[in-house]
Design a protein around this motif. Structure first.
Motif, PDB file in Angstrom:
ATOM      1  N   GLY A  84      30.817  35.282  24.866  1.00 40.16           N
ATOM      2  CA  GLY A  84      31.880  36.381  24.671  1.00 40.16           C
ATOM      3  C   GLY A  84      33.062  35.895  24.956  1.00 40.16           C
ATOM      4  O   GLY A  84      33.237  34.562  25.547  1.00 40.16           O
ATOM      5  N   ASP A  85      34.144  36.950  25.173  1.00 39.02           N
ATOM      6  CA  ASP A  85      35.483  36.451  25.593  1.00 39.02           C
ATOM      7  C   ASP A  85      35.747  37.201  26.996  1.00 39.02           C
ATOM      8  O   ASP A  85      36.829  37.077  27.113  1.00 39.02           O
ATOM      9  N   HIS A  86      34.638  37.161  27.651  1.00 43.92           N
ATOM     10  CA  HIS A  86      35.235  37.581  29.248  1.00 43.92           C
ATOM     11  C   HIS A  86      34.108  37.108  30.024  1.00 43.92           C
ATOM     12  O   HIS A  86      32.871  36.343  29.686  1.00 43.92           O
ATOM     13  N   VAL A  87      34.271  37.179  31.401  1.00 43.45           N
ATOM     14  CA  VAL A  87      33.359  36.563  32.258  1.00 43.45           C
ATOM     15  C   VAL A  87      32.749  37.720  33.188  1.00 43.45           C
ATOM     16  O   VAL A  87      33.519  38.783  33.715  1.00 43.45           O
ATOM     17  N   PRO A 119      40.979  33.760  26.873  1.00 47.37           N
ATOM     18  CA  PRO A 119      42.035  33.514  25.730  1.00 47.37           C
ATOM     19  C   PRO A 119      41.050  33.126  24.590  1.00 47.37           C
ATOM     20  O   PRO A 119      41.710  32.864  23.617  1.00 47.37           O
ATOM     21  N   PHE A 120      39.825  32.984  24.800  1.00 49.92           N
ATOM     22  CA  PHE A 120      39.202  32.427  23.477  1.00 49.92           C
ATOM     23  C   PHE A 120      37.678  33.203  23.806  1.00 49.92           C
ATOM     24  O   PHE A 120      37.252  33.454  24.695  1.00 49.92           O
ATOM     25  N   LYS A 121      36.928  32.774  22.583  1.00 51.02           N
ATOM     26  CA  LYS A 121      35.558  33.264  22.418  1.00 51.02           C
ATOM     27  C   LYS A 121      34.731  32.028  22.576  1.00 51.02           C
ATOM     28  O   LYS A 121      34.525  31.235  21.840  1.00 51.02           O
ATOM     29  N   ILE A 122      33.663  32.285  23.654  1.00 50.83           N
ATOM     30  CA  ILE A 122      32.553  31.198  23.637  1.00 50.83           C
ATOM     31  C   ILE A 122      31.413  31.865  22.698  1.00 50.83           C
ATOM     32  O   ILE A 122      30.757  32.953  22.964  1.00 50.83           O
TER      33      ILE A 122
END
Length: 631
Positions: free
Chosen positions: A502-505, A495-498
């Motif tokens: 990115g915003d997914h794993v 639900p957020f961007k690292i």
């Protein structure tokens, strides 16, 4: 009340009046010539009203109908003549309207615009993007093609502002689309497209007829080709990394503009220009080189969350030369996939559009990995093909790992003797180096014996790193949980961007990172066991320990947005490396036998090579100079 009586005189009066009116009407009826003129005037009015709906400031009629126009229409025609000169004629034709001509082949759906005479839409019929929307290379005004020129009456004109007349004919199996910008019926500038069945490339010819007295030969005539490249992939940052303008110049050299926010360059003798969009590309090829070319590339992705439609804006400017006062330039256009097999088949050096690597790296990809992967992919799914190709590569390079392990095993065995030398000559570093080299030489346990085989793996490693992002075959091919091997796999949307992640794993990078961690832990432990005990080694050990954790973390972040096919390769590759290490250590290497062999080697008289003698002499001279300096 008085009764009305029948009045004969009144009736006779009415009859006479009616007869007079009929006689007057008969006398005033129009002649056939007047009827024809009236009909022509109606046609002109209808044509004017229709064209006004498309272009309000242009009056459309035929040249022979000028005498029948109204005063207002005459003013408009005069304004066109003042603005366009000889080319005002093109704006008086029925084709002078915003209309598109649709032509389809087996692979392409093309629309040609009357205004500008060029392609207003290019659709690739066999492909869709990550959202299952058809792939359009040109659509909604994202591209422009223009020839700018000056006329002998000092007008500066652009073909993109003028109207062409389209015609479609057949030339055998080929479809010919002719777009003519007319000065008169026999004088024109023509764009001629010849479309072939089952081919992404088609002929494109620019020629003029009867315009030698129109073109101003003292001024430059330039061809401007521009495009804003659409996003087609799941990750816009990953796609943008492989989106670039590439060109060939000076008889076979190729170059590209790179990935900066804005790049430009100028070269001579240009043979082709490619606006590459990672997996799709548009290419302009010339039969005879352009004298020069100016190219620019602008990055349109400043914020990946906002700039999601386009990736880059490319522009090329190429001069056109007149021949006998006329234009005559034969070219080809390619709109299709960035597929090595398709591009290489044209035999025009178009494989350079793909970033396969320079020198030996490119050779490995062209002559080994691409044919091998294509062969495997014809018999199995592409995910399985990646696994099988990885196994074959690792088995072929297993001798390299064996040589590395053998060298490390020997160094580990003579480590106590190396430590003894360091202790004995701890105050004489030069003597330590001499004795260490002598012992390693007698034992056949030089550190270089392990480093040189490791260098053999580097070209293979880098070639594969270039291969997977360019492998069109894996585009939109699924494997296990990965929907598309050419893009990242997703097991969890955040639900957020690292930052930098990115915003997914993605799972494949996680698995690859775990495999790298265990592989580095095994190899680093083996290397540390071979290092002689000395001051400063604890710091070295700490650094190598940090690398065990740093490398997998870097892999995890770096590959989270990369192609899952590449992460799959690294995962399988490191698993196999771990297996090979365990097998060699437990079933191939015998330290007792190696130790015995080292003792035999040490007992044999060792003939020094010229290099070893030279190194020994240099070290002795350095030692002697050091002693004299102390005196």
């Amino acid at each position: 009340m008085e009764e009305k009586k029948f009045d004969l005189n009144s009736i006779i009066g009415f009859v006479l009046i009616f007869g007079i009116l009929l006689f007057m009407l008969w006398q005033n009826q129009p002649t056939p010539e007047e009827l024809a003129a009236e009909e022509l005037a109606k046609k002109v009015q209808v044509a004017a009203e229709k064209n006004a709906e498309v272009k309000k400031d242009t009056f459309v009629t035929n040249a022979e109908d000028y005498s029948n126009t109204t005063a207002s229409d005459s003013l408009k025609l005069e304004a066109l003549k003042n603005k366009l000169g000889a080319f005002a004629y093109a704006s008086t034709l029925p084709s002078a309207k915003d209309h598109e001509t649709l032509v389809e082949t087996d692979l392409l759906e093309l629309k040609f615009s009357n205004k500008g005479g060029y392609l207003s839409e290019v659709k690739l019929k066999k492909f869709v993007n990550s959202d299952s929307v058809p792939i359009y290379i040109i659509k909604d005004g994202n591209a422009a093609f223009n020839i700018s020129f000056s006329t002998t009456d000092n007008r500066n004109l652009n073909t993109q502002d003028l109207y062409f007349e389209p015609t479609i004919t057949k030339n055998g199996e080929n479809t010919v689309v002719s777009m003519k910008l007319k000065v008169s019926e026999n004088k024109f500038l023509e764009y001629r497209y010849e479309l072939k069945p089952n081919d992404y490339m088609f002929g494109f010819h620019v020629r003029s007829q009867g315009l030698s007295d129109v073109f101003n030969s003292s001024q430059e005539i330039n061809l401007d080709w521009k495009i804003k490249t659409y996003r087609h992939a799941q990750s816009i940052s990953y796609e943008n990394r492989y989106t670039e303008l590439i060109f060939e110049y000076e008889g076979g050299k190729d170059d590209y503009l790179g990935q900066g926010s804005f790049k430009d360059d100028t070269k001579k003798d240009i043979t082709w220009i490619a606006n590459k969009q990672h997996f799709f590309t548009s290419i302009l090829l010339a039969d005879q080189p352009f004298k020069s070319g100016y190219f620019s590339s602008k990055n349109l992705v400043e914020d990946e969350d906002i700039d999601t439609l386009f990736t880059k804006a490319f522009a090329s400017r190429l001069p056109l030369a007149l021949e006998g006062g006329e234009l005559n330039k034969s070219m080809d256009l390619y709109y299709g996939p960035s597929d090595y097999k398709i591009l290489n088949a044209y035999d025009r050096n178009l494989d350079e559009v793909l970033p396969l690597g320079w020198g030996i790296f490119g050779w490995i990809n062209r002559y080994l990995f691409i044919p091998l992967f294509g062969f495997l992919g014809s018999y199995m799914s592409y995910g399985i093909a990646i696994v099988v190709m990885t196994i074959l590569i690792k088995l072929c390079l297993s001798f390299v790992q064996y040589k590395q392990f053998l060298s490390q095993a020997k160094l580990k065995i003579i480590k106590p003797e190396l430590d003894a030398i360091r202790e004995k000559y701890k105050d004489n570093k030069m003597k330590i180096q001499q004795e260490t080299m002598a012992l390693q030489s007698r034992a056949g346990a030089s550190p270089l014996a392990g480093c040189i085989p490791a260098l053999i793996q580097l070209p293979v490693f880098y070639a594969l790193f270039q291969f997977f992002p360019s492998a069109f075959d894996i585009r939109q091919k699924s494997f296990l949980w990965a929907d598309d091997l050419s893009s990242y796999d997703t097991i969890l949307d955040l639900p957020f961007k690292i930052p930098f992640y990115g915003d997914h794993v993605s799972l494949f990078p996680i698995l690859a990172s775990i495999a790298i961690f265990f592989y580095m832990k095994m190899t680093t432990g083996q290397q540390m066991a071979t290092q002689p005990t000395q001051e400063g080694m604890p710091d070295m050990a700490k650094m190598m320990k940090y690398m065990i954790y740093f490398s997998p973390i870097m892999m995890l972040f770096f590959f989270n947005n990369y192609a899952s096919g590449l992460s799959l390769y690294y995962f399988i590759s490191n698993l196999i490396s771990i297996g090979i290490m365990i097998f060699i250590k437990n079933f191939v290497l015998d330290e007792e036998k190696i130790h015995a062999q080292i003792q035999v080697n040490k007992a044999k008289p060792k003939k020094e090579s010229k290099f070893q003698k030279k190194m020994k002499e240099m070290m002795e001279q350095a030692e002697e100079q050091k002693k004299q300096g102390k005196r």
